[in-house]
Design an enzyme around this catalytic site. Sequence first.
Site, short mmCIF file in Angstrom:
data_model
loop_
_atom_site.label_atom_id
_atom_site.label_comp_id
_atom_site.label_asym_id
_atom_site.label_seq_id
_atom_site.Cartn_x
_atom_site.Cartn_y
_atom_site.Cartn_z
N LYS A 22 36.83 6.78 -15.41
CA LYS A 22 38.21 6.44 -15.81
C LYS A 22 39.13 6.52 -14.62
CE LYS A 22 40.81 9.83 -17.67
NZ LYS A 22 42.10 10.13 -17.01
N ASN A 23 39.05 7.63 -13.89
CA ASN A 23 40.03 7.86 -12.83
C ASN A 23 39.80 6.99 -11.60
OD1 ASN A 23 41.34 9.60 -14.47
ND2 ASN A 23 40.55 11.48 -13.52
N ARG A 92 50.43 8.69 -17.41
CA ARG A 92 51.12 8.95 -16.15
C ARG A 92 50.63 8.05 -15.03
NH1 ARG A 92 53.65 13.43 -15.63
NH2 ARG A 92 53.27 13.33 -13.41
N CYS A 116 53.89 17.02 -18.72
CA CYS A 116 52.91 16.82 -19.79
C CYS A 116 52.26 18.16 -20.09
CB CYS A 116 51.90 15.74 -19.43
SG CYS A 116 50.68 16.27 -18.25
N ARG A 121 54.02 18.16 -13.13
CA ARG A 121 53.49 16.96 -12.50
C ARG A 121 54.56 16.00 -11.98
NH1 ARG A 121 48.57 14.66 -15.93
NH2 ARG A 121 47.93 13.90 -13.91
N ASP A 304 39.40 19.34 -13.70
CA ASP A 304 39.08 18.64 -14.95
C ASP A 304 37.86 19.23 -15.65
OD1 ASP A 304 41.20 16.98 -14.46
OD2 ASP A 304 40.02 15.31 -13.71
N ILE A 326 45.22 24.00 -9.41
CA ILE A 326 45.79 22.65 -9.29
C ILE A 326 46.99 22.46 -10.22
CG2 ILE A 326 45.33 20.15 -9.45
CD1 ILE A 326 43.79 21.41 -7.18
N ARG A 396 40.95 9.46 -24.76
CA ARG A 396 41.55 8.93 -23.53
C ARG A 396 40.57 9.00 -22.37
NH1 ARG A 396 46.81 11.69 -21.77
NH2 ARG A 396 46.49 10.18 -20.12
C1 EPZ Z 1 44.47 12.99 -10.81
O1 EPZ Z 1 45.79 13.23 -11.31
C2 EPZ Z 1 43.63 12.75 -12.05
N1 EPZ Z 1 44.18 11.61 -12.77
C3 EPZ Z 1 43.63 13.99 -12.92
O2 EPZ Z 1 42.77 13.74 -14.01
C4 EPZ Z 1 43.09 15.17 -12.11
O3 EPZ Z 1 43.18 16.33 -12.90
C5 EPZ Z 1 43.93 15.35 -10.84
O4 EPZ Z 1 43.95 14.09 -10.10
C6 EPZ Z 1 43.42 16.45 -9.94
O5 EPZ Z 1 42.11 16.21 -9.59
C7 EPZ Z 1 43.86 10.37 -12.39
O6 EPZ Z 1 43.12 10.16 -11.43
C8 EPZ Z 1 44.42 9.25 -13.18
P1 EPZ Z 1 47.44 15.08 -8.20
P2 EPZ Z 1 47.02 13.19 -10.29
O7 EPZ Z 1 48.53 14.15 -7.79
O8 EPZ Z 1 46.81 12.12 -9.30
C9 EPZ Z 1 51.07 18.20 -7.94
C10 EPZ Z 1 42.13 13.90 -16.29
O9 EPZ Z 1 42.00 14.75 -17.18
N2 EPZ Z 1 51.86 17.06 -7.47
O10 EPZ Z 1 46.31 15.33 -7.29
O11 EPZ Z 1 48.25 13.16 -11.12
C11 EPZ Z 1 50.72 18.03 -9.42
O12 EPZ Z 1 51.79 18.43 -10.25
C12 EPZ Z 1 43.25 14.00 -15.32
O13 EPZ Z 1 41.38 12.91 -16.17
C13 EPZ Z 1 53.16 17.26 -7.05
O14 EPZ Z 1 53.67 18.38 -7.04
O15 EPZ Z 1 46.86 14.60 -9.61
C14 EPZ Z 1 49.47 18.88 -9.54
O16 EPZ Z 1 49.84 20.21 -9.72
C15 EPZ Z 1 44.38 14.80 -15.67
N3 EPZ Z 1 53.88 16.17 -6.63
C16 EPZ Z 1 48.80 18.71 -8.18
O17 EPZ Z 1 49.82 18.24 -7.27
C17 EPZ Z 1 53.36 14.92 -6.61
O18 EPZ Z 1 54.08 13.97 -6.22
C18 EPZ Z 1 47.65 17.70 -8.17
O19 EPZ Z 1 48.10 16.45 -8.63
C19 EPZ Z 1 52.04 14.72 -7.03
C20 EPZ Z 1 51.29 15.81 -7.45
#
Ligand code: EPZ
Length: 420
Positions: A22-23, A92, A116, A121, A304, A326, A396
């Site tokens: 998916k991701n 998102r 969320c 996030r 995850d 994370i 999802r």
């Molecule tokens: C991706 O989310 C995945 N989603 C998530 O999968 C996964 O949990 C996550 O990466 C971590 O591996 C998709 O690929 C669609 P991040 P993403 O930006 O890109 C903070 C699932 O269940 N952050 O690496 O949103 C954020 O709040 C999901 O399949 C900021 O502070 O993750 C988090 O604490 C859920 N500012 C951390 O970084 C930003 O601008 C990691 O987020 C961006 C992120």
Amino acid sequence: MDKFIIEGGRPLKGTIRISGSKNAALPILMSSLLTREKCVISNVPELRDIRTTHQLLKYLGKKCDFSRNVSVILPDRKLRTDTPYDLVKQMRASVLAVGPLLARFHRVRVSLPGGCAIGVRPIDIHIEAFKKLGARIYYRQGDVIMTAARLKGARIRFKFPSVGATENLMMCAVLVPGTTVLENCAMEPEIPDLAQGLKGMGAVIKGEGTRTIKICGVRSLRGIMHNVIPDRIETGTYMIACAAAGGEILLKGTAPGRLKSLVRALRNAGARIRTGENQIFVKSAGRPSPVGVVTGPYPGFPTDLQGPWMSLMCIARGKSRICEKIFENRFIHVPELARMGAHIAVSGNTAVVEGVRQLSGAPVMASDIRAGAALVAAALAAKGRSEIRRVYHIDRGYEKIEGKLKSVGANIKRVRRDVV
Ligand code: EPZ
């Protein structure tokens, strides 16, 4: 809302074929916005988030045809450059449309996704990086508007290796004149997969899968044919479910090398694991030994899989410590696991799990994809009947989950809303 009824305590036995990731599919689908040509993307899982992505692409002006896990995307009309709140709040990953749209039209308006269940996030890392490429940022009525008279390659250092920011900036920089160097990038396997797709379109990218990615912008990109990588999180979830429920399963069509941290943890917990080129065999060795994990960016233990791992540790022969680094609120499965008899104490980002001999079935509620997966793993291991509500969260992220689990002997049934 559909629910699952699971009669637990039955060991699993058989073979499961793993779906496309998916991701990895989400950003690849979004990168079709970078070209006017046809994109054919295969091994796309049939999931709610994928349907939402197709809806978004159609809204933006693409024609999407999706059947048998193949997505065919064609231009339909002039592209729009705004993403509506209704779609962003459902998923998102809609913010991943920003990179391609900004690169092509120098203007984009996106609804801020808001928090969320698993955390606040924000998208500040994305926004700061787009600024460095030359975008000006305005906020209006819950939307962020980015415009640029001209974009120019730059050196950008992410304050955290965000998966989404790395993908968004890659999808923008491929069409931005000059050289962009992205530092402190995410190294999750979905990043090299996206890079491979973009290179297939004619992009010039080096260093994907390391912390530094270098991109030389090109003037235009062509269409692609791309096959999405297998879902490592789906694979990991079934591995853990088998270790928890007992039995032995073979997972086919997957990539064991992308799950090293989980394989290590499962072996330490006592499970037997054999890996082949694109398959993994897992055999439960009864009640697991307690093994603590700390989640972290790849190649660390995936956030995850933290929920499913906790379900396994709930029946371990002792105490384990699980630290979530994370997301700030990713222990939403804890109270639900407690309803099934688990002993878990949470303090800040750490959960201490005191294993019990057996969990017992209970009515519980899924509150996000992976919390839902954790409850499925726990219910398969538990004695008696569990009822998991709000299955739409699980839908999802897991293609045909009840069919796959039934095929390896699980007693799981989906009760449709209209039948309840
Ligand atoms: C991706 O989310 C995945 N989603 C998530 O999968 C996964 O949990 C996550 O990466 C971590 O591996 C998709 O690929 C669609 P991040 P993403 O930006 O890109 C903070 C699932 O269940 N952050 O690496 O949103 C954020 O709040 C999901 O399949 C900021 O502070 O993750 C988090 O604490 C859920 N500012 C951390 O970084 C930003 O601008 C990691 O987020 C961006 C992120």
